[in-house]
Design a protein around this motif. Sequence first.
Motif, PDB file in Angstrom:
ATOM      1  N   ILE A 443       0.844  -1.207   0.000  1.00  0.00           N
ATOM      2  CA  ILE A 443       0.000   0.000   0.000  1.00  0.00           C
ATOM      3  C   ILE A 443       0.871   1.244   0.000  1.00  0.00           C
ATOM      4  O   ILE A 443       0.686   2.163  -0.812  1.00  0.00           O
ATOM      5  CB  ILE A 443      -0.933   0.007   1.231  1.00  0.00           C
ATOM      6  CG1 ILE A 443      -1.977  -1.106   1.142  1.00  0.00           C
ATOM      7  CG2 ILE A 443      -1.632   1.371   1.359  1.00  0.00           C
ATOM      8  CD1 ILE A 443      -2.791  -1.290   2.413  1.00  0.00           C
ATOM      9  N   ILE A 444       1.829   1.299   0.931  1.00  0.00           N
ATOM     10  CA  ILE A 444       2.648   2.503   1.093  1.00  0.00           C
ATOM     11  C   ILE A 444       3.543   2.719  -0.116  1.00  0.00           C
ATOM     12  O   ILE A 444       3.693   3.858  -0.596  1.00  0.00           O
ATOM     13  CB  ILE A 444       3.489   2.420   2.389  1.00  0.00           C
ATOM     14  CG1 ILE A 444       2.569   2.268   3.613  1.00  0.00           C
ATOM     15  CG2 ILE A 444       4.368   3.647   2.532  1.00  0.00           C
ATOM     16  CD1 ILE A 444       1.514   3.351   3.772  1.00  0.00           C
ATOM     17  N   ASP A 445       4.163   1.671  -0.636  1.00  0.00           N
ATOM     18  CA  ASP A 445       5.037   1.804  -1.812  1.00  0.00           C
ATOM     19  C   ASP A 445       4.257   2.329  -3.014  1.00  0.00           C
ATOM     20  O   ASP A 445       4.752   3.182  -3.769  1.00  0.00           O
ATOM     21  CB  ASP A 445       5.687   0.461  -2.160  1.00  0.00           C
ATOM     22  CG  ASP A 445       6.741   0.044  -1.150  1.00  0.00           C
ATOM     23  OD1 ASP A 445       7.156   0.909  -0.341  1.00  0.00           O
ATOM     24  OD2 ASP A 445       7.143  -1.143  -1.146  1.00  0.00           O
ATOM     25  N   THR A 446       3.041   1.825  -3.200  1.00  0.00           N
ATOM     26  CA  THR A 446       2.205   2.282  -4.319  1.00  0.00           C
ATOM     27  C   THR A 446       1.858   3.751  -4.154  1.00  0.00           C
ATOM     28  O   THR A 446       1.928   4.534  -5.116  1.00  0.00           O
ATOM     29  CB  THR A 446       0.921   1.435  -4.410  1.00  0.00           C
ATOM     30  OG1 THR A 446       1.263   0.052  -4.513  1.00  0.00           O
ATOM     31  CG2 THR A 446       0.080   1.846  -5.613  1.00  0.00           C
ATOM     32  N   TYR A 447       1.501   4.151  -2.933  1.00  0.00           N
ATOM     33  CA  TYR A 447       1.151   5.551  -2.686  1.00  0.00           C
ATOM     34  C   TYR A 447       2.364   6.461  -2.866  1.00  0.00           C
ATOM     35  O   TYR A 447       2.248   7.570  -3.397  1.00  0.00           O
ATOM     36  CB  TYR A 447       0.562   5.720  -1.281  1.00  0.00           C
ATOM     37  CG  TYR A 447       0.172   7.154  -0.995  1.00  0.00           C
ATOM     38  CD1 TYR A 447      -0.950   7.720  -1.596  1.00  0.00           C
ATOM     39  CD2 TYR A 447       0.932   7.948  -0.144  1.00  0.00           C
ATOM     40  CE1 TYR A 447      -1.304   9.042  -1.355  1.00  0.00           C
ATOM     41  CE2 TYR A 447       0.585   9.263   0.110  1.00  0.00           C
ATOM     42  CZ  TYR A 447      -0.540   9.813  -0.504  1.00  0.00           C
ATOM     43  OH  TYR A 447      -0.871  11.135  -0.269  1.00  0.00           O
ATOM     44  N   LYS A 448       3.545   5.997  -2.436  1.00  0.00           N
ATOM     45  CA  LYS A 448       4.763   6.810  -2.594  1.00  0.00           C
ATOM     46  C   LYS A 448       5.083   7.043  -4.073  1.00  0.00           C
ATOM     47  O   LYS A 448       5.443   8.155  -4.474  1.00  0.00           O
ATOM     48  CB  LYS A 448       5.945   6.121  -1.910  1.00  0.00           C
ATOM     49  CG  LYS A 448       5.974   6.275  -0.394  1.00  0.00           C
ATOM     50  CD  LYS A 448       7.195   5.585   0.203  1.00  0.00           C
ATOM     51  CE  LYS A 448       7.263   5.795   1.717  1.00  0.00           C
ATOM     52  NZ  LYS A 448       8.422   5.089   2.326  1.00  0.00           N
ATOM     53  N   ARG A 449       4.965   5.992  -4.879  1.00  0.00           N
ATOM     54  CA  ARG A 449       5.233   6.141  -6.311  1.00  0.00           C
ATOM     55  C   ARG A 449       4.259   7.144  -6.935  1.00  0.00           C
ATOM     56  O   ARG A 449       4.657   7.990  -7.755  1.00  0.00           O
ATOM     57  CB  ARG A 449       5.126   4.783  -7.016  1.00  0.00           C
ATOM     58  CG  ARG A 449       6.295   3.849  -6.699  1.00  0.00           C
ATOM     59  CD  ARG A 449       6.332   2.673  -7.672  1.00  0.00           C
ATOM     60  NE  ARG A 449       5.271   1.722  -7.390  1.00  0.00           N
ATOM     61  CZ  ARG A 449       5.393   0.679  -6.585  1.00  0.00           C
ATOM     62  NH1 ARG A 449       6.549   0.449  -5.972  1.00  0.00           N
ATOM     63  NH2 ARG A 449       4.389  -0.157  -6.390  1.00  0.00           N
ATOM     64  N   TYR A 450       3.002   7.050  -6.539  1.00  0.00           N
ATOM     65  CA  TYR A 450       1.994   8.005  -7.021  1.00  0.00           C
ATOM     66  C   TYR A 450       2.341   9.425  -6.577  1.00  0.00           C
ATOM     67  O   TYR A 450       2.284  10.375  -7.380  1.00  0.00           O
ATOM     68  CB  TYR A 450       0.621   7.587  -6.508  1.00  0.00           C
ATOM     69  CG  TYR A 450      -0.436   8.651  -6.584  1.00  0.00           C
ATOM     70  CD1 TYR A 450      -1.026   8.995  -7.801  1.00  0.00           C
ATOM     71  CD2 TYR A 450      -0.854   9.324  -5.431  1.00  0.00           C
ATOM     72  CE1 TYR A 450      -2.012   9.973  -7.868  1.00  0.00           C
ATOM     73  CE2 TYR A 450      -1.838  10.292  -5.494  1.00  0.00           C
ATOM     74  CZ  TYR A 450      -2.412  10.628  -6.704  1.00  0.00           C
ATOM     75  OH  TYR A 450      -3.376  11.594  -6.774  1.00  0.00           O
TER      76      TYR A 450
END
Length: 530
Positions: A443-450
């Motif tokens: 979840i966090i990695d996806t949000y960071k990339r976004y």
Amino acid sequence: MTEQKAQLEQQLWNIANTLRGKMDADDFRDYILGFIFYKYLSKKMELYANEILQPDGLSFQQIEGHAQEADFMAAIKDAALDKLGYFLEPSELFSELARRGNGGGKHQFILGDLAKVLNHIEQSTMGSESEEDFGNLFEDLDLTSSKLGKSENDKNELIVKVLTHLDEIDFDLENTESDVLGDAYEYLIGQFASGAGKKAGEFYTPQQVSSVLAQLVTVGKDKLKSVYDPTCGSGSLLLRVARVVKSVGAFYGQEMNPTTYNLCRMNMIMHDVHYKRFDIKNEDTLERPQHIDQRFEAIVANPPFSAKWSASPLFMSDDRFSAYGKLAPSSKADFAFVQHMVHQLDNNGTMAVVLPHGVLFRGAAEGHIRKYLIKDRNYLDAVIGLPANIFYGTSIPTCILVLKKNRTSAPLSDQNILFIDASQHFEKVKTQNLLREEDIAKIIDTYKRYSNGDFKEAEVDKYSHVASLKEIKENDYNLNIPRYVDTFEEEEPVDLAAVSKELKKVAEELEATDTIIADYCKQLDIETPF
């Protein structure tokens, strides 16, 4: 350290179970957490006083009866009120009460003395800066309650037993690099929540959900000026934010339930948050907000799902709600909490709030508010779907909304909204679903990339989608996650020829079996069953 932490947690839980057979979970939670807190305050007081007295070659215990007792006591009290926020005399320390209660191996009567000491801790702060932070902290620790025993001797017997067991445990407060006790305290709160059913949501957010919220509001930051939780419960969410950054300037929270409000203040102090760095209020956040003129850099919350509120027409002139033109319905305060938090959010801040799925698609006033937040204010940054049955006391699926007032930090980020469907990523443990470390990291990695503007990497098949505001508009501002993230799994094609061959084989086997059975029936001179 992990082994020490686990050992302490188990020791404290075992002592808590000493009370379990005497009362229900809510009550023995209040007693055991209250006694642990009293021991913590006593040990901190003793360590600090010993530090002050070190140049005089004295310990805190030695100044009672000393020729300069009055001078020493006055000086220590002044210093303690500023440094710790409270004061205890040597005779009022936890270890002294436990020793007197268990004098000579025979339990002595100490209930009256214990009640006076707990009252004196609160009274010692009167007129000082910490008065509000320590006032009525022990009001739920009723030593006269029949729940402790039928007679005064029964009550005393139980209390002495608990104090004696607690006195034998080393809280290791001399180790300033460790927060083992704070972690153990948090563990106990979680244990009580797991057995509290529907009431658990009133005071505790599961740690894995707290971790997601804390990491979402701190992306790109290692320091925070302030963090706020308008429905702070035991304070677990606020404290979780502090774990993922180097420093937090101040903690703010509001909690309606008086018992939970006391628990939150204890939890703050047990985690060594100085009383000058937290401001927790006991009031209804929507009806009587206590920090209304302040703005916060990070806001986290797990409000009561679809709670009732007054939705009084008078709120149409309240700055928190007036711009929207409509109020959240009285039967569902979810968006009222969102509006309140948006109002309190600083321009450079991020807020993350857990809500029931209904906020994503319900119409009427809620649909109007949702559209305003997206179309007119462009505050919504991400929508994250969580697994069902992840919260204590309710099995409903939930979601996290992430909102920012300034969404121009990444290229074109203000023209999109990230959708994540994490609903199928969990581990089932007994009757509860849990987010694993890898689920949280995804979840966090996806949000960071976004957040970094890397939308291509933020798009994960059957997991996440970066939706344009045009897409949102085409869906009439309905945020139901399946509209944006297709998780449909096609079934493997069926080989009909193979199935036919298998059926033929089964039929042949059945025919052979029938022949054998018919032969047996003939030998036994009985009728064949087919």
